[in-house]
Design an enzyme around this catalytic site. Structure first.
Site, short mmCIF file in Angstrom:
data_model
loop_
_atom_site.label_atom_id
_atom_site.label_comp_id
_atom_site.label_asym_id
_atom_site.label_seq_id
_atom_site.Cartn_x
_atom_site.Cartn_y
_atom_site.Cartn_z
N ASP A 114 59.48 29.90 17.68
CA ASP A 114 58.18 29.66 17.07
C ASP A 114 57.43 28.70 17.99
O ASP A 114 57.65 27.49 17.96
CB ASP A 114 58.34 29.07 15.67
CG ASP A 114 56.97 28.85 14.99
OD1 ASP A 114 55.94 28.91 15.70
OD2 ASP A 114 56.96 28.61 13.77
N LYS A 120 47.56 28.81 17.26
CA LYS A 120 46.86 27.61 17.73
C LYS A 120 46.13 27.82 19.07
O LYS A 120 45.07 28.42 19.08
CB LYS A 120 47.80 26.42 17.71
CG LYS A 120 48.25 26.16 16.25
CD LYS A 120 48.95 24.87 15.97
CE LYS A 120 49.09 24.68 14.47
NZ LYS A 120 50.43 24.59 13.95
N TYR A 139 58.82 23.72 11.00
CA TYR A 139 57.87 24.39 10.11
C TYR A 139 57.47 25.71 10.73
O TYR A 139 57.17 25.78 11.92
CB TYR A 139 56.64 23.50 9.92
CG TYR A 139 55.55 24.11 9.06
CD1 TYR A 139 55.74 24.31 7.70
CD2 TYR A 139 54.31 24.46 9.60
CE1 TYR A 139 54.74 24.86 6.90
CE2 TYR A 139 53.30 25.01 8.81
CZ TYR A 139 53.52 25.20 7.46
OH TYR A 139 52.53 25.74 6.68
C1 LIG Z 1 50.91 25.40 12.71
C2 LIG Z 1 52.26 26.04 12.76
C3 LIG Z 1 52.56 27.20 12.03
C4 LIG Z 1 51.61 27.78 11.01
O1 LIG Z 1 50.43 28.23 11.57
P1 LIG Z 1 49.14 28.40 10.60
O2 LIG Z 1 48.13 28.99 11.51
O3 LIG Z 1 48.82 27.04 10.11
O4 LIG Z 1 49.54 29.32 9.51
C5 LIG Z 1 53.76 27.82 12.22
N1 LIG Z 1 54.66 27.31 13.08
C6 LIG Z 1 54.44 26.19 13.78
C7 LIG Z 1 55.47 25.70 14.73
C8 LIG Z 1 53.24 25.51 13.63
O5 LIG Z 1 53.04 24.37 14.30
#
Ligand SMILES: *Cc1c(COP(=O)(O)O)cnc(C)c1O
Length: 437
Positions: free
Chosen positions: A241, A274, A146
């Site tokens: 990511d 995060k 994601y």
């Molecule tokens: C949480 C997450 C996102 C999205 O971040 P948001 O702040 O919720 O938009 C993107 N990539 C990864 C791997 C994530 O865990």
């Protein structure tokens, strides 16, 4: 256990009237596991309390950011002070430089970063930058990873090997995902074939190096190495990511873990979020200077944000990074997480429940499967009814894990041995009912 008037039910009924599904992000609604979401009243350390004043040991930590636990005194102090000085200016501040410098110091692959407000924004911008910098359109992502809810990323695999994907959300026209190729995670041959067919048109490969949005699945060393080699060979950018794994599996993120296995390993672009915001809306993307200087106002790739580099969010992020950079922080967090995971594994083994588990730093995952899965379709072989029994069994016993079997878990520095012992004890009771049933 359940009070005669469940205030969570009352709040959910009210929320449903004014907020779609009662929630501002779908997984919070408990649709996968059933039952009523817990409305959080307040949180402290490793706990939060719901509308019924029921206490839970929190293994979500706002889906990762709360690595210090809730309400860490040094972070609270930094946030209070920043708020007193002003919430938002739409003009540059010194704290943005400090946070950029702090992030760059932790990630050798980064020479420059841009701060934004969410992981979605960071991932979307990194892809635009990769396309702008390479002059190519096609992107490769992997099933089960994601990267936020940008249109081009809401896509599932097409019908055949190396065919382009189909939208997974209404409102995303097929044309918008026609350049997105979705491949199986950890499938080296498929990635090689995709590059053989489309290599000259691929702008970037984006992946979660330890995928936390299909519970917990590590990229194999071979997959990591080949993704790097193929990108270099074909002139595509490798985007890590690390919104979830950054400053969570290790101070230097998953890339620091892989750099130990593959000497010299680095991604071209990194997406963070995060933990670097410590619970405030803050995320970032960065890479080498030559690529990052393609961004406006220096270069042709446009990107902007009214609240980007927000002074309260940067204060929260900086204070968090300062705490987690203290010597021994990650060793202590890692051994605590290991203790939890080993405890859960031992309890499942003792009750004869098929179970597999893994962890890195302060992030963990477990499956009601005999062996750790390596890709999304293997994760999805989990029995969701059994997971739901486990989830609700733990919830009734005051332990809050993610309300969906495809989400990772998080331990914070505030979790103590008693919390872990209580969690393992609760899990053992639930495993017993699972084994009987
Ligand atoms: C949480 C997450 C996102 C999205 O971040 P948001 O702040 O919720 O938009 C993107 N990539 C990864 C791997 C994530 O865990």
């Amino acid at each position: 256990m359940k009070p005669s008037t469940d205030l969570n039910d009352t709040l959910m009924a009210r929320a449903r009237q004014v907020i779609p599904g009662g929630v501002n992000s779908p997984v919070r609604a408990f649709r996968a596991v059933g039952g009523t979401p817990r409305f959080v009243q307040r949180a402290e350390g490793p706990y939060f309390w719901d509308a019924n004043h029921q206490r839970y040991i929190d293994y979500i930590g706002s889906w990762g950011p709360m690595i210090l636990g809730h309400g860490h005194p040094a972070v609270l102090e930094a946030v209070h002070q920043a708020a007193n000085e002003g919430f938002s200016f739409g003009a540059p501040t010194e704290r943005e430089i400090e946070l950029a410098e702090a992030i760059i110091a932790l990630y050798p692959s980064l020479e420059m970063v841009r701060l934004v407000s969410s992981g979605t924004e960071a991932g979307m911008s990194a892809i635009r930058l990769a396309r702008g910098a390479t002059g190519r359109d096609k992107i490769i992502k992997f099933e089960g990873c994601y990267h936020g809810h940008a249109d081009a990323l809401l896509v599932k695999a097409g019908s055949g090997l190396a065919t382009f994907g189909n939208p997974t959300s209404a409102g995303v026209p097929p044309e918008v995902v026609q350049h997105t190729l979705v491949l199986e995670y950890n499938h080296v041959a498929q990635l090689e074939e995709a590059f053989a067919q489309h290599g000259a048109d691929v702008a970037c490969v984006i992946l979660e190096p330890i995928a936390g949005n299909m519970n917990f699945v590590r990229a194999s060393t071979e997959f990591t190495r080949r993704a790097r080699e193929l990108c270099t060979q074909h002139g595509a950018l490798l985007i890590y990511d690390e919104v979830m794994t950054g400053c969570r599996v290790a101070l230097g993120g998953a890339q620091s873990v892989y750099a130990k296995l593959i000497p010299g390993f680095e991604p071209d672009l990194t997406v963070l979020g995060k933990v670097i915001g410590g619970g405030m809306p803050l995320a970032a993307f960065g890479g080498k200077r030559a690529v990052m200087e393609q961004l406006a106002p220096l270069g042709p790739v446009y990107q902007a944000g009214t609240l980007s580099g927000n002074p309260v969010a940067t204060a929260c992020g900086l204070a968090t990074l300062r705490e987690i950079s203290r010597p021994g922080f990650f060793d202590a967090l890692s051994s605590k997480t290991r203790q939890l995971v080993d405890g859960l594994q031992g309890a499942a083994d003792a009750e004869g429940v098929a179970f597999s588990s893994d962890c890195e730093g302060g992030m963990f995952g477990f499956f009601l499967l005999p062996e750790l899965p390596r890709n999304y379709s293997q994760v999805m072989k989990s029995d969701s009814a059994r997971f739901n029994t486990l989830f609700h069994g733990l919830l009734e016993r005051g332990v809050y894990i993610a309300p969906a079997l495809y989400e990772a878990g998080f331990v914070s520095a505030a979790h103590g041995p008693d919390d872990i012992a209580q969690t393992v004890g609760a899990a053992r009771e639930v495993f017993r009912t699972l084994a009987a049933g």
